[in-house]
Design a protein around this motif. Sequence first.
Motif, PDB file in Angstrom:
ATOM      1  N   ASP A   1      41.922  26.584  35.566  1.00  0.00           N
ATOM      2  CA  ASP A   1      42.199  26.084  34.222  1.00  0.00           C
ATOM      3  C   ASP A   1      43.472  26.724  33.678  1.00  0.00           C
ATOM      4  O   ASP A   1      44.278  26.071  33.023  1.00  0.00           O
ATOM      5  N   ARG A   2      43.609  28.029  33.960  1.00  0.00           N
ATOM      6  CA  ARG A   2      44.821  28.759  33.577  1.00  0.00           C
ATOM      7  C   ARG A   2      45.206  29.690  34.711  1.00  0.00           C
ATOM      8  O   ARG A   2      44.380  30.075  35.537  1.00  0.00           O
ATOM      9  N   ILE A   3      46.481  30.070  34.704  1.00  0.00           N
ATOM     10  CA  ILE A   3      47.035  30.930  35.747  1.00  0.00           C
ATOM     11  C   ILE A   3      47.733  32.112  35.085  1.00  0.00           C
ATOM     12  O   ILE A   3      48.421  31.954  34.071  1.00  0.00           O
ATOM     13  N   GLY A   4      47.569  33.290  35.680  1.00  0.00           N
ATOM     14  CA  GLY A   4      48.342  34.466  35.299  1.00  0.00           C
ATOM     15  C   GLY A   4      49.238  34.859  36.453  1.00  0.00           C
ATOM     16  O   GLY A   4      48.762  35.127  37.561  1.00  0.00           O
ATOM     17  N   VAL A   5      50.543  34.853  36.256  1.00  0.00           N
ATOM     18  CA  VAL A   5      51.505  35.199  37.303  1.00  0.00           C
ATOM     19  C   VAL A   5      51.814  36.689  37.219  1.00  0.00           C
ATOM     20  O   VAL A   5      52.205  37.190  36.159  1.00  0.00           O
ATOM     21  N   MET A   6      51.607  37.405  38.337  1.00  0.00           N
ATOM     22  CA  MET A   6      51.846  38.847  38.367  1.00  0.00           C
ATOM     23  C   MET A   6      52.974  39.191  39.325  1.00  0.00           C
ATOM     24  O   MET A   6      53.161  38.535  40.353  1.00  0.00           O
ATOM     25  N   SER A   7      53.706  40.251  38.974  1.00  0.00           N
ATOM     26  CA  SER A   7      54.735  40.806  39.852  1.00  0.00           C
ATOM     27  C   SER A   7      54.903  42.277  39.513  1.00  0.00           C
ATOM     28  O   SER A   7      54.989  42.641  38.329  1.00  0.00           O
ATOM     29  N   ASP A   8      54.893  43.125  40.526  1.00  0.00           N
ATOM     30  CA  ASP A   8      55.070  44.570  40.342  1.00  0.00           C
ATOM     31  C   ASP A   8      54.104  45.132  39.315  1.00  0.00           C
ATOM     32  O   ASP A   8      54.484  45.985  38.496  1.00  0.00           O
ATOM     33  N   GLY A   9      52.859  44.648  39.324  1.00  0.00           N
ATOM     34  CA  GLY A   9      51.834  45.183  38.435  1.00  0.00           C
ATOM     35  C   GLY A   9      51.856  44.647  37.026  1.00  0.00           C
ATOM     36  O   GLY A   9      50.998  45.000  36.219  1.00  0.00           O
ATOM     37  N   VAL A  10      52.811  43.767  36.715  1.00  0.00           N
ATOM     38  CA  VAL A  10      52.982  43.248  35.360  1.00  0.00           C
ATOM     39  C   VAL A  10      52.518  41.792  35.303  1.00  0.00           C
ATOM     40  O   VAL A  10      52.836  41.001  36.198  1.00  0.00           O
ATOM     41  N   LEU A  11      51.776  41.450  34.262  1.00  0.00           N
ATOM     42  CA  LEU A  11      51.381  40.061  34.029  1.00  0.00           C
ATOM     43  C   LEU A  11      52.534  39.386  33.288  1.00  0.00           C
ATOM     44  O   LEU A  11      52.754  39.607  32.102  1.00  0.00           O
ATOM     45  N   LEU A  12      53.293  38.549  34.006  1.00  0.00           N
ATOM     46  CA  LEU A  12      54.527  37.993  33.457  1.00  0.00           C
ATOM     47  C   LEU A  12      54.295  36.801  32.541  1.00  0.00           C
ATOM     48  O   LEU A  12      54.969  36.640  31.523  1.00  0.00           O
TER      49      LEU A  12
END
Length: 371
Positions: A213-224
């Motif tokens: 339903d929703r997406i959380g994009v992460m990179s280097d430990g951060v939720l962008l």
Amino acid sequence: MEAQQPGGEAPYLRIESVNKRFGDNHVVRDVSLGIARKEIFALLGSSGCGKSTLLRMLAGLETPSTGRIVLDGEDLATVQPHRRPTNMMFQSYALFPHLTVEDNVAFGLRQERPKLARDAIAARVGRMLDLVQMQRYARRKPHELSGGQQQRVALARSLAKEPKLLLLDEPLAALDKKIRQETQLELVHLIERVGVTCIIVTHDQEEAMTMADRIGVMSDGVLLQVGTPDEIYEHPNCRFTAEFIGETNMFNGRLESRGVVCPDFPTPIAIGPAAGVSQGSEVSVSVRPERVLLSREQPENGEGGFINRAAGEVTDIAYLGSYSIYHVRLASGRNVTASVPSARWGDAAPPTWGDPVWVSWKAPAGVVLSR
């Protein structure tokens, strides 16, 4: 990033300023997130971005260095993993090879305290196997099942204890591509039928876009960025998200009143509104390949407003049936990718290698991103 929640309702799951460090390695950085009851939420990112560590903290297999996790009003900080109202399905499925399908599904129920009656366990196991359409395989061992069947058994076992939160770690990674595509929607329908809140960890963008339903994009430990699949794809908030989700053409330049001045174009790139970006800033313009139009003749401005256009030469073509991917080299040497429907050319012969063509796109198709 602050907790986000659709619809203005109080989040069913609250992740509040969670950090996780392993020595000097800061793997999850100040993550805050709100997830609704019965929502299917995907944590998406490349290997090592912190998404699996965050999932393990929800399961109680890791402890946050700082921050809180609250599920249905209960702070999980002091709740042991086996006492949490959560269940986790691992990428390997972790089925017991010496147990039958029904005994694998019943295993967690038999560990409950106070003990459940044998009839109650049998009834719930039967319901779970019916749900995943595995009743006929109840007496088989895991090695007698296909990968897709093993995945169903693992899901039935995860759901048997009726968790408030279902955690899926790369749930389809062990399946081949064809079965994985067939299983995605089936798995979503099962989760929706049960009505359990679900978090999926995956590095597969197609899987996240299809299931969540929703997406959380992460990179280097951060939720962008957090948003619906179409929000993430159509309106990325940073260069990483734009490049990680799908394919894109990225043009670098400087934002001025006339548009974005870019060395690949003789005139400034016309854009739509560029919220939060000041004139004079170094920016990138992201244009999805399906928004790029390909033509033999120079396109003109029409009712849709200003368009961006440049002449080039076809250097490569990938024919994919219903559409083709064209690679066009501009005079500057820059390559532009266009996804062109096969029906675009009608009865006329489509452009081929070495042909001169024009690429163009309407101003609103370009998303301006800070650099």
